[in-house]
Structure formats: C-alpha cells, structure tokens
Design a protein around this motif. Structure first.
Motif, mmCIF file in Angstrom:
data_model
loop_
_atom_site.group_PDB
_atom_site.id
_atom_site.type_symbol
_atom_site.label_atom_id
_atom_site.label_comp_id
_atom_site.label_asym_id
_atom_site.label_seq_id
_atom_site.Cartn_x
_atom_site.Cartn_y
_atom_site.Cartn_z
ATOM 1 N N UNK A 21 -0.066 11.201 3.506
ATOM 2 C CA UNK A 21 0.939 11.329 2.456
ATOM 3 C C UNK A 21 2.305 11.598 3.075
ATOM 4 N N UNK A 22 3.323 11.132 2.402
ATOM 5 C CA UNK A 22 4.691 11.478 2.793
ATOM 6 C C UNK A 22 4.981 12.905 2.342
ATOM 7 N N UNK A 23 6.108 13.433 2.783
ATOM 8 C CA UNK A 23 6.428 14.818 2.436
ATOM 9 C C UNK A 23 6.532 15.043 0.936
ATOM 10 N N UNK A 24 6.880 14.013 0.201
ATOM 11 C CA UNK A 24 7.010 14.171 -1.256
ATOM 12 C C UNK A 24 5.675 13.963 -1.974
ATOM 13 N N UNK A 25 4.616 13.780 -1.228
ATOM 14 C CA UNK A 25 3.299 13.655 -1.839
ATOM 15 C C UNK A 25 2.899 12.229 -2.174
ATOM 16 N N UNK A 26 3.807 11.297 -1.981
ATOM 17 C CA UNK A 26 3.433 9.900 -2.249
ATOM 18 C C UNK A 26 2.700 9.322 -1.029
ATOM 19 N N UNK A 27 2.046 8.204 -1.241
ATOM 20 C CA UNK A 27 1.188 7.632 -0.206
ATOM 21 C C UNK A 27 2.021 7.108 0.965
ATOM 22 N N UNK A 28 1.586 7.441 2.152
ATOM 23 C CA UNK A 28 2.251 6.984 3.381
ATOM 24 C C UNK A 28 1.503 5.754 3.883
ATOM 25 N N UNK A 29 1.906 4.609 3.392
ATOM 26 C CA UNK A 29 1.176 3.382 3.708
ATOM 27 C C UNK A 29 1.269 3.014 5.185
ATOM 28 N N UNK A 30 2.360 3.381 5.820
ATOM 29 C CA UNK A 30 2.510 3.067 7.248
ATOM 30 C C UNK A 30 1.452 3.814 8.060
ATOM 31 N N UNK A 31 1.334 5.120 7.792
ATOM 32 C CA UNK A 31 0.328 5.900 8.519
ATOM 33 C C UNK A 31 -1.085 5.441 8.156
ATOM 34 N N UNK A 32 -1.281 5.120 6.892
ATOM 35 C CA UNK A 32 -2.617 4.671 6.463
ATOM 36 C C UNK A 32 -2.996 3.385 7.199
ATOM 37 N N UNK A 33 -2.051 2.463 7.328
ATOM 38 C CA UNK A 33 -2.336 1.215 8.043
ATOM 39 C C UNK A 33 -2.662 1.503 9.510
ATOM 40 N N UNK A 34 -1.905 2.425 10.106
ATOM 41 C CA UNK A 34 -2.174 2.785 11.504
ATOM 42 C C UNK A 34 -3.573 3.379 11.654
ATOM 43 N N UNK A 35 -3.932 4.273 10.717
ATOM 44 C CA UNK A 35 -5.236 4.920 10.752
ATOM 45 C C UNK A 35 -6.370 3.903 10.617
ATOM 46 N N UNK A 36 -6.256 3.024 9.640
ATOM 47 C CA UNK A 36 -7.322 2.049 9.403
ATOM 48 C C UNK A 36 -7.470 1.125 10.612
ATOM 49 N N UNK A 37 -6.353 0.689 11.125
ATOM 50 C CA UNK A 37 -6.423 -0.221 12.272
ATOM 51 C C UNK A 37 -7.075 0.478 13.466
ATOM 52 N N UNK A 38 -6.720 1.731 13.650
ATOM 53 C CA UNK A 38 -7.296 2.482 14.760
ATOM 54 C C UNK A 38 -8.808 2.653 14.599
ATOM 55 N N UNK A 39 -9.241 3.014 13.388
ATOM 56 C CA UNK A 39 -10.679 3.198 13.141
ATOM 57 C C UNK A 39 -11.446 1.916 13.460
ATOM 58 N N UNK A 40 -10.955 0.821 12.965
ATOM 59 C CA UNK A 40 -11.665 -0.449 13.187
ATOM 60 C C UNK A 40 -11.630 -0.808 14.669
ATOM 61 N N UNK A 41 -10.491 -0.580 15.292
ATOM 62 C CA UNK A 41 -10.382 -0.899 16.722
ATOM 63 C C UNK A 41 -11.315 -0.038 17.570
ATOM 64 N N UNK A 42 -11.547 1.193 17.126
ATOM 65 C CA UNK A 42 -12.431 2.079 17.896
ATOM 66 C C UNK A 42 -13.902 1.710 17.721
ATOM 67 N N UNK A 43 -14.181 0.771 16.836
ATOM 68 C CA UNK A 43 -15.543 0.244 16.777
ATOM 69 C C UNK A 43 -16.397 0.703 15.616
ATOM 70 N N UNK A 44 -15.798 1.300 14.573
ATOM 71 C CA UNK A 44 -16.618 1.704 13.433
ATOM 72 C C UNK A 44 -17.206 0.465 12.768
ATOM 73 N N UNK A 45 -18.303 0.666 12.043
ATOM 74 C CA UNK A 45 -18.994 -0.490 11.478
ATOM 75 C C UNK A 45 -18.782 -0.652 9.978
ATOM 76 N N UNK A 46 -17.971 0.215 9.395
ATOM 77 C CA UNK A 46 -17.659 0.102 7.974
ATOM 78 C C UNK A 46 -16.629 1.153 7.631
#
Lengths: 315, 315, 315, 315
Positions: A21-46
């Motif tokens: 989340x951003x400081x104002x409580x709204x969704x931080x799509x940039x960080x979310x995209x980074x997180x998802x990409x990292x999870x998949x890159x690290x080899x998770x299966x779902x």
C-alpha cells in the motif's frame, strides 16, 4: 464447475500474495508488480491472491478486483492463480467470486460462513451452492482462528468426492487432523489437493503427504521454500529439514512486534521485512491496522541481517 | 454524524424484524408488510432492520436494500428505523451502510470486524472510521457468539463520549458486564442508549437500567413486551415479572427443534410460530439453513395453543 | 532435584500405561502386569504411569500408589518410569508426587494448575515450587484440551534452563508451537527432552526434532512404534512414514465409538482393542465413564482383524 | 443423603468465606475468626466455606479441614455452613467431602469433574455417585470459567428431582440460562435452591426468582447485601436497586489491579480491602498467587474512602 483434467493444479509452493500500500492506504501497484514478478521468478508454482496475508478482508470488492488484475497481469500465465472470495455467506461469496473470475482468477477459495451459526450439513450446502454458481474450481479454506469453526474431515472428503471442491488450504494448526485428512483423501482416491498454511512445518507436512504449502513468509523470501519443496520431492529429508530450520529462524520476525493485534503482528512483520529487503516501497498496513514501532522494525532487520537477507548497498 | 438532539431515539421495545421468504427463497414482501404493520400497531417504539433475526448475513446488499425499502415504506415514519450493516471491515461496512441510509435507514448498527484479528485500539478506529464516513448515527452491536470477541466497557463508553456511537445493542449474554456498562455510561453522563438483546430477562435488565430491548421473539408477539416495558417504566415490577414469565413460556418454542444449527433453531422457531399465527405465509428459511421438521413445528404449535396465541378459525 | 547426568532419560517410545480394571471397577493387577511386561518386551524405552490414558484423574491417591507399585514391580528396572501427579495446585501435587516417588516413580510429570486462574508468572512459580519440594526430576505436561491453558515456549525453556523441569510432554495439538519449542530448546543448549503425545504424526515430529513419543495407542500395539522410531533414528524416513501410516489405520479404532465422551471414546477404544487382543481381561472403564456398545467393539475388532492383530485361536 | 425437611436451608446472603493468611502463608486463624464473626453479626443467612473466593484449590485437605474447623467453631451453629469439596472426580471428591463433613460441614458443594472429558450422562452419574457416598446434602457448583463446561438445565433439574442435589450455585455468568433454570425448577416443583454467584446483579436476579446470592464482595462488607436482600424480599425494588448500585461502586475495587491473573485480581482486591478495613491482619495471597502492587492497593483504599468504609482512626 466440476473437477476435470483441465482444472489448474495448485501444488508445491503457492504463496499468498501480500498487498503493498502507498502511504495514503491506496494500492501500490508498482510494488505489487515487483513482488509478483519476484515470487514467480523465485520459482513458486502458483499464486494465492486475496488471502489473509493479503489483508483481503480489509478491502472492498472494487479494490480486490484492482489487486487481482495487477497480479494476473504481471504473472502473465506463468503460474496458476487462485483467489480468495472472503465474504459472509454463499450469496455474497458468489457475487465476489464472479467478479474475481472475470478479473482472471483461475480458481476460487473460500471459508465456511462467517457470522452465522451453521451445522455441518449447512456448511456442506454452502460449498455446494457456491460451486454450482461459479465457473471456476472451488477450494475450501480451513482457518478456525478466523472463522471460529473447523471443517471436518468427512465433510471435506465428501465434497471432494462430489467434485464440489478441488482442494483444501489447511490453516487449522491441527496436525493430527491434517494427517487424518491426508489418509482419508488417499482412501477416497485423492479427489483433493491438500495444502498446508503453516510455513514452519513444511518438511514434516511434506513427509506426511501434503501436496504443497501456502507460506505467507514467502513474500519475504520464496526461494528457500522452493529449495525445501524440491528436496522433499526427491526424498532428501535432511536437506528439507535444514532449509526449514533456516526458514524458521527467519520466521522469528513475526515474534518481534509486542502488544499489537494478530493482523498487525504477522502481516506487519512480513511487510517490514519486505520493505527492508526492497521488495516493497512502503510497509503501510490496511486501514485501522496498527503500524509496527521502530524497535520491532529494528529487531526484524537484525534477523534479516543475520541471515544475509538485507540488500547490499550499491555504490 | 455527531450525536445531536435530532438523532432518532431507540428505546423501549425495538424488535429485530424477521425476513419472510417465499418458497423459492425470494423475499415475501406481502408477509413482510403484514409483519411490520403488526409490530408497529402492537406498540413497538422502533424497528431494528437487518439484524441476526432478520438473517441479514444470508442476503446480498441488493436484497438488503429491497428488504429495508419495504420496512421503511410500511412503517411510514411511525417509529424510527435502525438497520444492520453486517460486513467484514470498515471499508465494506461503509459501502453497505451508505446504501441502507439511501434506502431510508435513520441509524446504522454494526459489529467489530469479522474474520480479522484486531486489538481494542483497532476496533475503536474501526467504529471511528465508519462513523466519519456515513451520514447517520452509528450504534455498536455486541454479539460475541457471532463475532467471537467482546466489546469492552471502556471502549464503548469512550466511543460514546466521542460521539462516535449513539448506543449499544448488547447480545453478549454477560449480565455482569452489561450492568457495569450501565453504571459506566451513567458516570459518563449517559452518552449511550443501552438495549439488551436478551428477550427473557427484560424485567431484570429494566430494573438494572437498560433503555430498551431488541426481542426477536416480538416477531411472534410484540404486545407482551410492550406491556412489560410499560409496567417497568411505571415501577410496577410485579406486573413486569409476571409478563416476562408468560413470555418466557412462549420462548420455549426455540427449544423444540432438535439437532439443528443455531440459526435453523432460533429463527426457525420464530418463523414456524409466525406462520402458525398467520403473520407470515411461509416459514421458509434463508438459503442453506435447514427447515424444522414436522414434530418440532407441532410442539411449537402446542405451546402457542397453550398460551392462546393461535388464530381463531373463522366460519 | 536439579538436572544432573544421573537423571533418568525419557526418549524414544514411552507409552502411557492404561489401567485395566475388573468388572467391579477395582484394579486388575494380573492384566496390568501382563500389559507392562508386554510393553517392555516389545521394546519401549520408558513407561509413563498415571497419565490421561491411564485414567489417572479417576483414581484416589491410594489407588494410584497401588497401580504404580505393580508397574514398577513388573518393570523391574528394565526401563525408567515417570509418573503423573495430576492434582489442582502445587501443595496438593507435592503430596501426591511424594507418595508416587516413594512407590518407585523415577520422575514426576504434572500440568499447570487446574481450576485456578493464573498468569504465566504464577504458573512458572507453580513448577518451581513443586520441583523444590520433591526428590525426583520434574516434567511438564502440556495438554490444553484438559487444562484449558497452554504452556508457553519461553516459560518452558526458562524452566528448563533453571533446571526446574527436565522435559515436556506436548499434547497441545499445535505443531507450529511444538516446532518452535524444539528450535528454542536447541538454541538454549537443549535443557529439555521433548516428547510428543500425538501418536499419528510421530514420523513428522521425529523429522522435526522430537526426542520421543508418548503413544496411548502403544497399549494396543507397541512394536510398530518401536520400528517407526528405529527407522527415524537411522534417517530411513520412508520406512518411518510407512509404519506410521499402518499405525494410523489402527488409530481409526478411536473413531468407531459414536456419541460418547472424549474419555469414553479414546481410552474405551484402546481398552476394547486390548481386550480383543487378549492383553487385558476386561474392558471396564473407570467409574462413571460410559462403556462402548457392541457395535463399536465390533468395528474395532474388524480393524484389528484387517491389520492381522487379532490373536490366532489355538486348538 | 436424600432431600428431606431436615436439610439445612441455604438462601438469602450466603457469602463465600475468604481465607486470611499469615505472612508465611499459613492460616491466620485469628483473622478468620474475626471475619466469620463479623459476617454472621452483619446478618448473613449462611456461610459458604472453601469456595473459589476462599482460594480452596490452593490448599491441601489437611488445611481445608483446619480452615473449616475454625469457621464452624466461630459460627457456633448461628447459620448453616456449606463447604466446597473441589477435586478432580467422584472418588477423590468423596474422600475430601467425608473429611469436611466430619469437620462440621452441613452440606457439600462440588463441580463437574475437572481435567476429564465427560458427557452430560457421565456428569450426572458423577453427582449421583458422590451423593450416594456422603452423609450430607449435595449442591452443584456451576462455574464454567474454572471448570470449562456448563451444567445444563435439564441435568440440574433432573438431579434435583431425584434428590441427588439440593441446590445450585450459579457462577456461569449466563443470565438467560439462569432465568430458564429458575423457570424449569418452578415447573418441577422447586426441588432446588438457586443461588447466584454474581454479586453485582443481585437485585435483578432476585426479581428473576433467585433464592439467594453467594457474594465474594461480602467479605469486604456484608451488611449491604443483607439490606438489599431484605428490600427485595418485601418487594421494595427501588431500595434493592439503590443498594445494589452502591455495592457496585464498591465492586470497582476488583478492577484496580492491572496485569495480574484472575485469582490475584479478584481475591487480591477483596483481601486488600478487608485489610484496609481492619477485618484481616494481612492481605497475603495463597502460595504462587501474586500480590497486588501499592498503586492498586491505594486505588482500592480510595474507593473504600469514598464510600465511607475505612475505619475511623481512634485517638
């Protein structure tokens, strides 16, 4: 949707995606995209979207759809995505689930009814009603600490045999019951995929026959779970255990906050560690959930440092 | 909305309105209109729409709005109407509450968050967030058997003093705590109206200082509660107790169903009795809630008959 | 008594000895002797006398002493014997424990106080008070389903480090907590021996680092647990798991009684199976505990038969 | 002993006698004698020895006998004395009860079994077994916060009708259940005397039909309860309520200790107030129970002062 060979398989490491989340409580799509990409890159299966670690209860359906769209988009079909439709009862869950399926969820997971006082028969009908009304495989989520009732073994295997549910995420903290569920599922021809939600006993649950794990801690580091699961699959239990023990030291981050609520403590520790590692830009919690104090954050950083999980300064 | 002299007063007998359904599970507006008109005619001093007795958790927001519109329309401003906005957390409750206010609710009542794991500080912020976002007085609903946490006395009086909440519906079953809440509210200058949800101890709770009662059983017969409350207001405690004891014999209807869930049993008994008395046309329960068997219905009719509450055949 | 190298070691398979009774409810010493001899002969590494499986709460201290004397006598120092001193609070536990030590117990195990409402600080002092007053090593028994509170990890490791307790029998059903206790104990230099009470997950708990198991089911058949534990010790996890899965099929006997209490069901199933196998002469339960019906006994016999555990008729 | 006209009657104000201790933890018989004499002089109608307020769980049977002897001796037959036999199960309760009857108890009160896992049928047999084995009337004590199960209405009325139990002390905190127990007892011909253990709602429970109260707070001041009960008996509910409200301000002493256990807090506050009033010489708690800090004691004194309950200095 009945169980068919075309249903997506959720097994191995399927982390519940946190919600930056951003400081104002709204969704931080940039960080979310980074997180998802990292999870998949690290080899998770779902990916398990909109679960408890994702603070899903604190978001409106519009926000849930918004979150899911980013997760689905960044994932880009690399791994299957299951989404939580957490609501009070079947009619309300169906509304939420349909919106999530439209937004790209390949499967839906939900709990027994909330707030109501139901019998096992009624809980079974609850899952049947939902499964019949949505166009995606349904999973059951057993989390008594939040739902305040436990899904019984007979109920789950019966619903699996009927094709109503395709799998179970077990966060019941009851290893005896989970072991008996594995045996009952085996005896019934394995209609269900069985995932544990307890990230500190994955080696033991893999030995016991679990099909996978949904580790909130993987938001901080997923690659350890991937290594652990690979070792378990090949029967290398010593390696699996060694990796689990390293992970469990990391899990100590959730015991650093003092005096805060369950939600503030667990997800708060994950977010503090993700922030320290540079995975997300802010450790902001969902609305009304209290923030960690600086001491807790400092202790969390020290654990990361000890495990060589802090980013190396570039310069 | 801050507490002002223009806020509607909920005191005395404020029944939670049951939800009559047609055989196909859709809303039976004809029976609902008959029920609401009967309640108001019998002398109740307010209506509590969309509470647990109204099976509100089982309905979508569209259905809730539909239900409330009929209640508001039939009531025609004769008594004030408060509506339950039962949802997981503040952002979702606000969405529901705004729709209900638009549909005519003069006040909103809600619980602590569901599903989440919060501290008292977070629960207080939950109520503050909701109150700040809606244009109607907010009430707190304390029902641990469904929410699985109890609202503390200090929390409630603090929120009352701040003007965040205007009153409390106490269904905690904890008479010691309720008595202490009454004393603490008195000491704070009575910022809160305090209603008990326990229909079998109204005389005692009136003596103890309750401002009113939300009796589910009033859907079956409201006039007894009106008489009880009038007696209590004039200090005629013997009459109040006598009426309570007659009512409590009627309450035995909820112990006639055997082996069913809490929701099937309590609301099921009310609906069976309402149907037997001709107040509603069908005893249909909300989706997935099991129906009473014929034996239970027969025992319920026998209690009504003993108390001369069955309709006289015309002919 | 402080922890010294001369303290008896309880590790591996340490079954809780059941209490055979004659039809009139008095102790069946002949069957008890047969049971104890069989357990030791099958290779167990210790005996846990007067635990929950031994129905110890239902016996007077005189009876407890009588039971323990037979166990100690038949065992004849082949394996160490630990005895449960289950009583309300420290002063009463000390009285019971001293009698049991006089009767031959080499260690004492007890729980947090019963009936009282204590803090963690007070529970720690409870164990300290007992340890200081008895002349045998003290163990802690964590069984929240009976004691209604959980012994915390910090508390247990602190008491271990102080030499107050020598080990823990964990029947908490909380595998996450048990895993964390193992890690905390390791970090503290392993002051505690850690036994799990959950007989269906021994392979997994051995992988996780448990020192042993206290399996009630071993009263029916101990040799399987001995094989399981030997395999685990040598790192042969596949054999350990295979044996566990066979054992778990046997454990299904405890799900055959229907509608009885927890005590009637669990110990009742063990006694019915022990009786069917010829280990004890009567399946009599402790006073006030209900007997199994013939159907349950028949289903239990069928499971034994399927697993080739019924005695072969001689003739 | 079956119910006969010669059984002692426990009704009205029957305080649970606290246990004064010397600084070394041994019984302070001088203070105990002063306390008992004061209670009887203030007009109580019976004495409840060895209950939770008396910290009975923390004492050995020898100490319990010693305590009871002083209570009986000082009372000198002025009011009837009932004694708690708090132990795990029937065989152990019978041993304790017989010693207490020998020491002068005119009736015995006990709970459902502790530690064990029993059905309602087994709990009924538990009470039947005890009643058949002792030579004094038996009462049931319903205190779920300590016993972790609730005694059902049907069970209690059945045992009353059989003559197994003569009365119930209800500390369940469930006013709905207590009201229904009163009605069921009335319908059965009033085989049971029904006392509430909740000292802050005595007026309301008297209106509801309770036969008396067991107020721990009466150790601090009994005369208020005597006045309250006299007013209630004559139907003067306004006076009863006014006295209750004064008493409830006094009850605020139990909310002054912070961060201590339930036993340390409740009994600790009583003892601190008794000490401040000069009723007992020391506020020492039972072994392992933590003492109040000076701030809590100071706040308790302030409440006593406000209510003019501190002794006037003589000089």
């Amino acid at each position: 949707m009945s169980a068919t060979s075309s249903a997506p398989v959720f097994a191995g490491v399927v982390p519940p995606v946190a919600t930056p989340l951003l400081d104002d409580g709204s969704i931080d799509h940039v960080s979310l995209a980074r997180l998802v990409d990292r999870l998949v890159s690290e080899g998770v299966s779902g990916l398990f979207a909109l679960g408890s670690t994702g603070e899903t209860a604190y978001f409106t359906d519009d926000q849930r759809v918004e979150l899911l769209r980013t997760i689905v988009s960044v994932n880009a079909d690399r791994v299957p995505v299951i989404a939580g439709a957490i609501e009070l009862t079947a009619p309300r869950i169906i509304e939420t689930a349909r919106r999530l399926i439209d937004a790209g969820a390949q499967a839906i997971v939900t709990t027994a009814p909330l707030y109501t006082l139901n019998s096992a028969t009624e809980v079974a009908d609850h899952f049947r009603t939902i499964a019949a009304a949505i166009d995606a495989p349904l999973w059951a989520y057993d989390v008594p600490v939040r739902v305040h009732s436990k899904l019984g073994i007979d109920l789950l295997v019966q619903l699996g045999t009927e094709g109503v549910i395709h799998g179970v995420k077990d966060s019941s903290g009851d290893d005896v019951s989970f072991r008996r569920l594995i045996a009952a599922n085996d005896a019934a021809g394995r209609p269900l995929q069985l995932l544990t939600g307890h990230e500190v006993v994955v080696d033991a649950m893999a030995l016991a026959g679990a099909d996978g794990v949904v580790p909130g801690l993987a938001n901080v580091e997923a690659v350890g779970y991937v290594r652990l699961w690979e070792a378990a699959k090949t029967g290398d239990w010593v390696t699996a255990r060694t990796e689990q023990e390293r992970i469990n030291r990391l899990f100590d981050i959730v015991f650093q906050p003092k005096g805060l609520s369950g939600d503030a403590t667990g997800v708060g520790a994950f977010k503090a560690a993700m922030h320290a590692r540079g995975i997300i830009d802010h450790a902001t919690m969902a609305n009304t959930v209290q923030a960690l104090d600086a001491d807790a954050v400092s202790r969390i950083r020290a654990i990361l440092d000890e495990l060589h999980l802090l980013p190396v300064a570039v310069g």
